[in-house]
Design a protein around this motif. Structure first.
Motif, mmCIF file in Angstrom:
data_model
loop_
_atom_site.group_PDB
_atom_site.id
_atom_site.type_symbol
_atom_site.label_atom_id
_atom_site.label_comp_id
_atom_site.label_asym_id
_atom_site.label_seq_id
_atom_site.Cartn_x
_atom_site.Cartn_y
_atom_site.Cartn_z
ATOM 1 N N ALA A 1 25.614 -49.685 37.785
ATOM 2 C CA ALA A 1 25.413 -49.592 36.336
ATOM 3 C C ALA A 1 26.053 -48.320 35.802
ATOM 4 C CB ALA A 1 23.917 -49.605 36.025
ATOM 5 N N HIS B 1 25.043 -44.879 37.711
ATOM 6 C CA HIS B 1 23.638 -44.883 38.123
ATOM 7 C C HIS B 1 23.615 -45.304 39.594
ATOM 8 C CE1 HIS B 1 22.143 -44.253 34.057
ATOM 9 N NE2 HIS B 1 23.020 -45.159 33.652
ATOM 10 N N TRP C 1 28.660 -52.460 33.962
ATOM 11 C CA TRP C 1 28.856 -52.498 35.406
ATOM 12 C C TRP C 1 30.267 -52.028 35.744
ATOM 13 C CZ3 TRP C 1 24.399 -53.040 37.689
ATOM 14 C CH2 TRP C 1 23.394 -53.802 37.091
ATOM 15 N N ASP D 1 21.579 -45.594 41.956
ATOM 16 C CA ASP D 1 20.504 -46.384 42.552
ATOM 17 C C ASP D 1 20.350 -47.756 41.910
ATOM 18 O OD1 ASP D 1 19.688 -44.267 44.332
ATOM 19 O OD2 ASP D 1 18.858 -43.254 42.575
ATOM 20 N N VAL D 2 21.266 -48.104 40.988
ATOM 21 C CA VAL D 2 21.165 -49.388 40.287
ATOM 22 C C VAL D 2 22.464 -50.166 40.479
ATOM 23 C CG1 VAL D 2 20.684 -50.573 38.114
ATOM 24 C CG2 VAL D 2 19.677 -48.313 38.546
ATOM 25 N N SER D 3 22.439 -51.116 41.397
ATOM 26 C CA SER D 3 23.610 -51.963 41.609
ATOM 27 C C SER D 3 23.358 -53.342 41.012
ATOM 28 C CB SER D 3 23.937 -52.095 43.101
ATOM 29 O OG SER D 3 23.081 -53.026 43.720
ATOM 30 N N SER E 1 23.717 -61.944 39.162
ATOM 31 C CA SER E 1 24.440 -60.895 39.877
ATOM 32 C C SER E 1 25.832 -61.376 40.281
ATOM 33 C CB SER E 1 23.650 -60.443 41.112
ATOM 34 O OG SER E 1 23.573 -61.472 42.076
ATOM 35 N N SER F 1 20.452 -55.790 41.830
ATOM 36 C CA SER F 1 19.117 -55.747 41.241
ATOM 37 C C SER F 1 18.859 -56.944 40.322
ATOM 38 C CB SER F 1 18.924 -54.444 40.459
ATOM 39 O OG SER F 1 19.834 -54.361 39.371
#
Length: 297
Positions: free
Chosen positions: A202, A111, A208, A113-115, A124, A118
């Motif tokens: 993601a 994904h 992850w 655009d989803v690190s 994180s 977020s």
């Protein structure tokens, strides 16, 4: 489809090769060829994308979502290919094509655009560190990866040559701690090399996964050091930034069973190296942040 490189990539390549080269000029044609060779359908170019490569989201002929990544030689894409092949999806994005056109990687789709950035800061850091731990494996016996000593040796020369009077004390401290760390080496592993929160995306088969390695062989504290300064802008803006940084070093070292002083030392070296380099390529604000961060260490 016209494959126009994102602005971020053009700017970063201009910093890395101020004299210019023909990779960017040839990039649209190379991208068209890479897409056609695999019979894939383009969805979009990832923007803002990375600083060293063009990332294209595609679907393969059988409908599988994938990523085509094109990078110039100086970004060491073949070294990345070798590391991803060795990890074989353990903690990292999976390589879908073990061999291919030089400078072109076909990767599983995550994904984009989803690190892990977020997530709230504490979470994180925990997730990023857990992802990094899985990458620390024995390197192949016949590996040709750069070592930490070799990479930091090149960087040390550039630091000496590029430091202005204001940065000299920090450069001297960074070079001194590097010498001490290399004089008493720790066990060597295959490392990501440029690990930070934005390099953890993601995924479907795992929550992850790491992307974009610049692999190197050496001690694990070197790999973790870049993560310590993640969100450096927030740290600098905080009145307790220095104490927060020291607590972060302590917690990360303890969570991954690493020597706290070795982690502090590599964090200092890497922050000073990045700060001097930022100043050299005309990013004074980044340089100021990084060198102020390094002064806390």
């Amino acid at each position: 489809m016209a494959f126009e490189p994102p602005r971020r990539l053009v700017k970063a390549l201009g910093e890395a090769a101020p004299g210019g080269d023909d990779w960017l000029a040839k990039l649209p044609e190379a991208a068209e060829r890479a897409v056609a060779l695999r019979g894939s359908t383009v969805e979009r170019v990832q923007v803002p994308g990375g600083r060293g490569s063009l990332v294209i989201l595609v679907r393969l002929a059988d409908g599988t979502p994938a990523v085509l990544k094109l990078a110039p030689d100086r970004a060491r894409p073949e070294s990345e290919r070798a590391a991803l092949a060795h990890w074989d999806g353990l903690g990292a994005v999976r390589l879908l094509e073990p061999a291919g056109t030089e400078g072109v990687l076909l990767l599983e789709r995550l994904h984009p655009d989803v690190s892990v950035r977020s997530l709230p800061e504490a979470k994180s850091m925990l997730e990023a560190a857990g992802t990094l731990r899985r990458l620390w494996v024995e390197p192949p016996s016949d590996h040709v990866f750069e070592t930490v000593a070799e990479r930091t040796g090149r960087q040390a020369e550039a630091m000496r040559a590029g430091a202005d009077a204001e940065a000299v004390p920090l450069v001297d401290a960074a070079l001194s701690v590097r010498a001490e760390l290399l004089a008493s080496p720790s066990r060597a592993h295959l490392l990501h090399g440029t690990f930070r929160q934005s390099k953890v995306l993601a995924g479907e088969r795992s929550p992850w996964l790491a992307v974009g390695p610049d692999p190197v062989v050496g001690e694990c504290a070197f790999d973790l050091a870049r993560l310590v300064r993640d969100r450096v802008e927030d740290l600098i803006a905080s009145p307790s930034g220095g104490s927060t940084t020291r607590r972060r070093i302590k917690r990360l070292a303890e969570s991954l069973d690493l020597d706290q002083e070795r982690l502090r030392g590599w964090t200092l070296f890497r922050a000073v190296e990045s700060g001097v380099r930022a100043r050299r390529v005309g990013r004074p604000r980044d340089a100021e942040l990084l060198l102020e961060f390094a002064a806390w260490l």
